[in-house]
Design a protein around this motif. Structure first.
Motif, PDB file in Angstrom:
ATOM      1  N   ASP A  13      -8.561  25.045  -0.102  1.00 13.01           N
ATOM      2  CA  ASP A  13      -7.177  24.402   0.484  1.00 13.01           C
ATOM      3  C   ASP A  13      -7.004  23.740  -0.904  1.00 13.01           C
ATOM      4  OD1 ASP A  13      -6.887  25.468   3.079  1.00 13.01           O
ATOM      5  OD2 ASP A  13      -8.117  23.760   3.694  1.00 13.01           O
ATOM      6  N   GLN A  14      -5.574  23.677  -1.368  1.00 11.98           N
ATOM      7  CA  GLN A  14      -4.985  22.894  -2.542  1.00 11.98           C
ATOM      8  C   GLN A  14      -5.320  21.449  -2.151  1.00 11.98           C
ATOM      9  OE1 GLN A  14      -3.873  24.667  -5.401  1.00 11.98           O
ATOM     10  NE2 GLN A  14      -5.327  25.661  -4.509  1.00 11.98           N
ATOM     11  N   GLY A  15      -4.845  20.886  -1.419  1.00 19.25           N
ATOM     12  CA  GLY A  15      -5.026  19.229  -1.031  1.00 19.25           C
ATOM     13  C   GLY A  15      -4.364  18.618  -2.021  1.00 19.25           C
ATOM     14  N   THR A  16      -4.905  17.407  -2.436  1.00 18.41           N
ATOM     15  CA  THR A  16      -4.372  16.369  -3.316  1.00 18.41           C
ATOM     16  C   THR A  16      -5.127  16.499  -4.571  1.00 18.41           C
ATOM     17  OG1 THR A  16      -6.226  14.721  -2.912  1.00 18.41           O
ATOM     18  CG2 THR A  16      -4.174  14.584  -1.432  1.00 18.41           C
ATOM     19  N   MET A  17      -4.560  15.863  -5.723  1.00 19.97           N
ATOM     20  CA  MET A  17      -5.246  16.183  -6.959  1.00 19.97           C
ATOM     21  C   MET A  17      -6.540  15.516  -6.910  1.00 19.97           C
ATOM     22  SD  MET A  17      -5.280  17.125 -10.087  1.00 19.97           S
ATOM     23  CE  MET A  17      -3.918  17.758  -9.992  1.00 19.97           C
ATOM     24  N   LEU A  18      -6.933  14.721  -6.130  1.00 24.83           N
ATOM     25  CA  LEU A  18      -8.299  13.727  -5.985  1.00 24.83           C
ATOM     26  C   LEU A  18      -9.370  15.261  -5.561  1.00 24.83           C
ATOM     27  CD1 LEU A  18     -10.065  11.678  -6.085  1.00 24.83           C
ATOM     28  CD2 LEU A  18      -9.496  11.028  -4.232  1.00 24.83           C
ATOM     29  N   ASP A  19      -8.560  15.809  -4.597  1.00 24.42           N
ATOM     30  CA  ASP A  19      -9.322  16.932  -3.738  1.00 24.42           C
ATOM     31  C   ASP A  19      -9.741  17.904  -4.907  1.00 24.42           C
ATOM     32  OD1 ASP A  19      -9.168  15.713  -1.349  1.00 24.42           O
ATOM     33  OD2 ASP A  19      -7.332  16.919  -0.957  1.00 24.42           O
ATOM     34  N   VAL A  20      -8.819  18.287  -5.750  1.00 19.29           N
ATOM     35  CA  VAL A  20      -8.927  19.207  -6.776  1.00 19.29           C
ATOM     36  C   VAL A  20      -9.988  18.901  -7.793  1.00 19.29           C
ATOM     37  CG1 VAL A  20      -7.632  20.536  -8.453  1.00 19.29           C
ATOM     38  CG2 VAL A  20      -6.570  20.403  -6.316  1.00 19.29           C
ATOM     39  N   VAL A  21      -9.993  17.548  -8.076  1.00 20.36           N
ATOM     40  CA  VAL A  21     -10.775  17.092  -9.255  1.00 20.36           C
ATOM     41  C   VAL A  21     -12.146  16.952  -8.465  1.00 20.36           C
ATOM     42  CG1 VAL A  21     -11.223  15.121 -10.552  1.00 20.36           C
ATOM     43  CG2 VAL A  21      -8.845  16.054 -10.420  1.00 20.36           C
ATOM     44  N   ASN A  22     -12.215  16.507  -7.412  1.00 21.71           N
ATOM     45  CA  ASN A  22     -13.702  16.577  -6.744  1.00 21.71           C
ATOM     46  C   ASN A  22     -14.215  17.946  -6.648  1.00 21.71           C
ATOM     47  OD1 ASN A  22     -13.987  13.601  -6.234  1.00 21.71           O
ATOM     48  ND2 ASN A  22     -12.804  13.842  -4.348  1.00 21.71           N
ATOM     49  N   ARG A  23     -13.725  18.648  -6.235  1.00 16.90           N
ATOM     50  CA  ARG A  23     -14.030  20.206  -6.416  1.00 16.90           C
ATOM     51  C   ARG A  23     -14.559  20.698  -7.746  1.00 16.90           C
ATOM     52  NH1 ARG A  23     -10.257  20.974  -2.148  1.00 16.90           N
ATOM     53  NH2 ARG A  23      -8.717  21.577  -3.503  1.00 16.90           N
ATOM     54  N   ALA A  24     -13.765  20.477  -8.631  1.00 24.37           N
ATOM     55  CA  ALA A  24     -14.138  20.707 -10.222  1.00 24.37           C
ATOM     56  C   ALA A  24     -15.415  19.879 -10.383  1.00 24.37           C
ATOM     57  CB  ALA A  24     -12.844  20.364 -10.947  1.00 24.37           C
ATOM     58  N   ASP A  25     -15.601  18.810 -10.031  1.00 25.23           N
ATOM     59  CA  ASP A  25     -16.738  17.971 -10.361  1.00 25.23           C
ATOM     60  C   ASP A  25     -17.984  18.710  -9.539  1.00 25.23           C
ATOM     61  OD1 ASP A  25     -18.398  15.820 -11.320  1.00 25.23           O
ATOM     62  OD2 ASP A  25     -18.163  14.899  -8.941  1.00 25.23           O
ATOM     63  N   LYS A  26     -17.768  19.125  -8.645  1.00 19.08           N
ATOM     64  CA  LYS A  26     -18.667  19.837  -7.493  1.00 19.08           C
ATOM     65  C   LYS A  26     -19.183  21.092  -8.338  1.00 19.08           C
ATOM     66  CE  LYS A  26     -18.062  17.686  -3.160  1.00 19.08           C
ATOM     67  NZ  LYS A  26     -17.353  17.935  -1.934  1.00 19.08           N
ATOM     68  N   ARG A  27     -18.335  21.630  -9.131  1.00 16.42           N
ATOM     69  CA  ARG A  27     -18.453  22.936  -9.708  1.00 16.42           C
ATOM     70  C   ARG A  27     -19.207  22.721 -11.090  1.00 16.42           C
ATOM     71  NH1 ARG A  27     -12.877  24.031  -8.155  1.00 16.42           N
ATOM     72  NH2 ARG A  27     -13.096  25.225  -6.528  1.00 16.42           N
ATOM     73  N   GLY A  28     -19.451  21.468 -11.337  1.00 19.00           N
ATOM     74  CA  GLY A  28     -19.980  20.982 -12.762  1.00 19.00           C
ATOM     75  C   GLY A  28     -19.239  21.168 -13.944  1.00 19.00           C
ATOM     76  N   PHE A  39     -17.495  19.145 -15.334  1.00 18.03           N
ATOM     77  CA  PHE A  39     -17.309  17.895 -16.449  1.00 18.03           C
ATOM     78  C   PHE A  39     -18.407  16.899 -16.056  1.00 18.03           C
ATOM     79  CE2 PHE A  39     -13.986  17.605 -13.113  1.00 18.03           C
ATOM     80  CZ  PHE A  39     -14.359  16.655 -12.629  1.00 18.03           C
ATOM     81  N   GLU A  40     -18.489  16.004 -16.991  1.00 17.87           N
ATOM     82  CA  GLU A  40     -19.662  15.173 -16.899  1.00 17.87           C
ATOM     83  C   GLU A  40     -19.422  14.317 -15.615  1.00 17.87           C
ATOM     84  OE1 GLU A  40     -20.476  13.112 -20.412  1.00 17.87           O
ATOM     85  OE2 GLU A  40     -21.193  15.181 -21.549  1.00 17.87           O
ATOM     86  N   SER A  41     -18.168  13.688 -15.331  1.00 20.40           N
ATOM     87  CA  SER A  41     -18.006  12.593 -14.369  1.00 20.40           C
ATOM     88  C   SER A  41     -16.621  12.365 -14.071  1.00 20.40           C
ATOM     89  CB  SER A  41     -18.572  10.951 -14.772  1.00 20.40           C
ATOM     90  OG  SER A  41     -17.793  10.550 -15.597  1.00 20.40           O
ATOM     91  N   ILE A  42     -16.250  11.994 -12.824  1.00 17.83           N
ATOM     92  CA  ILE A  42     -14.979  11.765 -12.423  1.00 17.83           C
ATOM     93  C   ILE A  42     -13.942  10.747 -13.307  1.00 17.83           C
ATOM     94  CG2 ILE A  42     -13.496  10.768 -10.524  1.00 17.83           C
ATOM     95  CD1 ILE A  42     -14.745  13.455  -9.700  1.00 17.83           C
ATOM     96  N   ASP A  43     -15.124   9.852 -13.877  1.00 17.37           N
ATOM     97  CA  ASP A  43     -14.528   8.835 -14.532  1.00 17.37           C
ATOM     98  C   ASP A  43     -13.932   9.288 -16.032  1.00 17.37           C
ATOM     99  OD1 ASP A  43     -14.908   6.656 -12.872  1.00 17.37           O
ATOM    100  OD2 ASP A  43     -17.001   6.298 -13.775  1.00 17.37           O
ATOM    101  N   GLU A  44     -14.641  10.234 -16.403  1.00 14.70           N
ATOM    102  CA  GLU A  44     -14.333  11.110 -17.824  1.00 14.70           C
ATOM    103  C   GLU A  44     -12.651  11.837 -17.438  1.00 14.70           C
ATOM    104  OE1 GLU A  44     -16.153  14.125 -20.829  1.00 14.70           O
ATOM    105  OE2 GLU A  44     -16.380  14.724 -18.511  1.00 14.70           O
ATOM    106  N   ILE A  45     -12.720  12.326 -16.269  1.00 13.36           N
ATOM    107  CA  ILE A  45     -11.448  12.908 -15.973  1.00 13.36           C
ATOM    108  C   ILE A  45     -10.355  12.114 -15.674  1.00 13.36           C
ATOM    109  CG2 ILE A  45     -10.003  14.571 -14.485  1.00 13.36           C
ATOM    110  CD1 ILE A  45     -11.976  16.203 -16.161  1.00 13.36           C
ATOM    111  N   ARG A  46     -10.617  10.979 -15.272  1.00 15.42           N
ATOM    112  CA  ARG A  46      -9.691   9.740 -14.792  1.00 15.42           C
ATOM    113  C   ARG A  46      -9.204   9.268 -16.502  1.00 15.42           C
ATOM    114  NH1 ARG A  46     -12.699   6.747 -11.453  1.00 15.42           N
ATOM    115  NH2 ARG A  46     -11.779   7.619  -9.770  1.00 15.42           N
ATOM    116  N   GLY A  47     -10.109   8.982 -17.041  1.00 14.96           N
ATOM    117  CA  GLY A  47      -9.833   8.533 -18.365  1.00 14.96           C
ATOM    118  C   GLY A  47      -9.059   9.501 -19.188  1.00 14.96           C
ATOM    119  N   ILE A  48      -9.055  10.828 -19.241  1.00 21.30           N
ATOM    120  CA  ILE A  48      -8.333  11.931 -19.846  1.00 21.30           C
ATOM    121  C   ILE A  48      -6.908  11.881 -19.182  1.00 21.30           C
ATOM    122  CG2 ILE A  48      -8.038  14.362 -20.096  1.00 21.30           C
ATOM    123  CD1 ILE A  48     -11.106  14.419 -20.485  1.00 21.30           C
ATOM    124  N   ARG A  49      -6.923  11.706 -17.982  1.00 19.01           N
ATOM    125  CA  ARG A  49      -5.527  11.859 -17.222  1.00 19.01           C
ATOM    126  C   ARG A  49      -4.872  10.469 -17.474  1.00 19.01           C
ATOM    127  NH1 ARG A  49      -2.211  15.209 -16.008  1.00 19.01           N
ATOM    128  NH2 ARG A  49      -0.931  14.651 -14.253  1.00 19.01           N
TER     129      ARG A  49
END
Length: 155
Positions: A77-92, A94-104
């Motif tokens: 399910d697409q869900g929110t951007m947070l859902d999308v990023v959390n699934r990408a994190d589970k897939r490994g 990127f190193e951390s959610i904080d890294e993606i937050r910084g990039i974004r």
């Protein structure tokens, strides 16, 4: 849409990412020569502006398009951007959610900065995060190989 359609859309998005990464890298190499200065020439500022714009575009493609396309291929399910990023994190991817937050967050700052001085302040952060975008993209290309999608060879 069929599974093959989703895979083809992901392949198209990965081609777009590959092209965007190439332009981002070009600007990054040019701007590496500048170092940190009090003032930049007009040509240097043009190069910095190109770099920041390419950074913002590439981060959008990576986070907004690619991560969502992978979800579609994997029937999530697409869900929110947070859902999308959390699934990408589970897939490994990127190193951390904080890294993606910084990039974004940096991308958002770039989108809302209008003066030369504002962009100059962001320059150091863009130079720091650009290699991370390349690393994350490498993880994404490796991950997507499981769908039979391979990275195009550079000419």
């Amino acid at each position: 849409m069929t599974q093959n359609d989703y895979i083809q859309n992901l392949a198209n998005d990965l081609d777009l990412l590959e092209k965007s990464l190439s332009w981002l890298q070009r600007s990054y190499v040019i701007c590496q020569r500048f170092g940190n200065r009090e003032e930049y020439s007009a040509d240097q500022f043009d190069a910095i502006e190109a770099l920041t714009s390419r950074y913002a575009r590439t981060s959008d493609i990576l986070i907004q398009k690619i991560f969502r396309s992978i979800d579609k291929v994997e029937l999530e399910d697409q869900g929110t951007m947070l859902d999308v990023v959390n699934r990408a994190d589970k897939r490994g991817l990127f190193e951390s959610i904080d890294e993606i937050r910084g990039i974004r967050d940096l991308r958002n700052k770039i989108a809302h900065e209008y003066s030369k001085e504002d962009l100059e302040r962001l320059f150091e952060d863009v130079m720091r995060f650009t290699p991370r975008i390349h690393a994350i993209a490498g993880s994404v290309f490796a991950y997507c190989s499981r769908f039979g999608i391979t990275r195009k060879e550079k000419a």
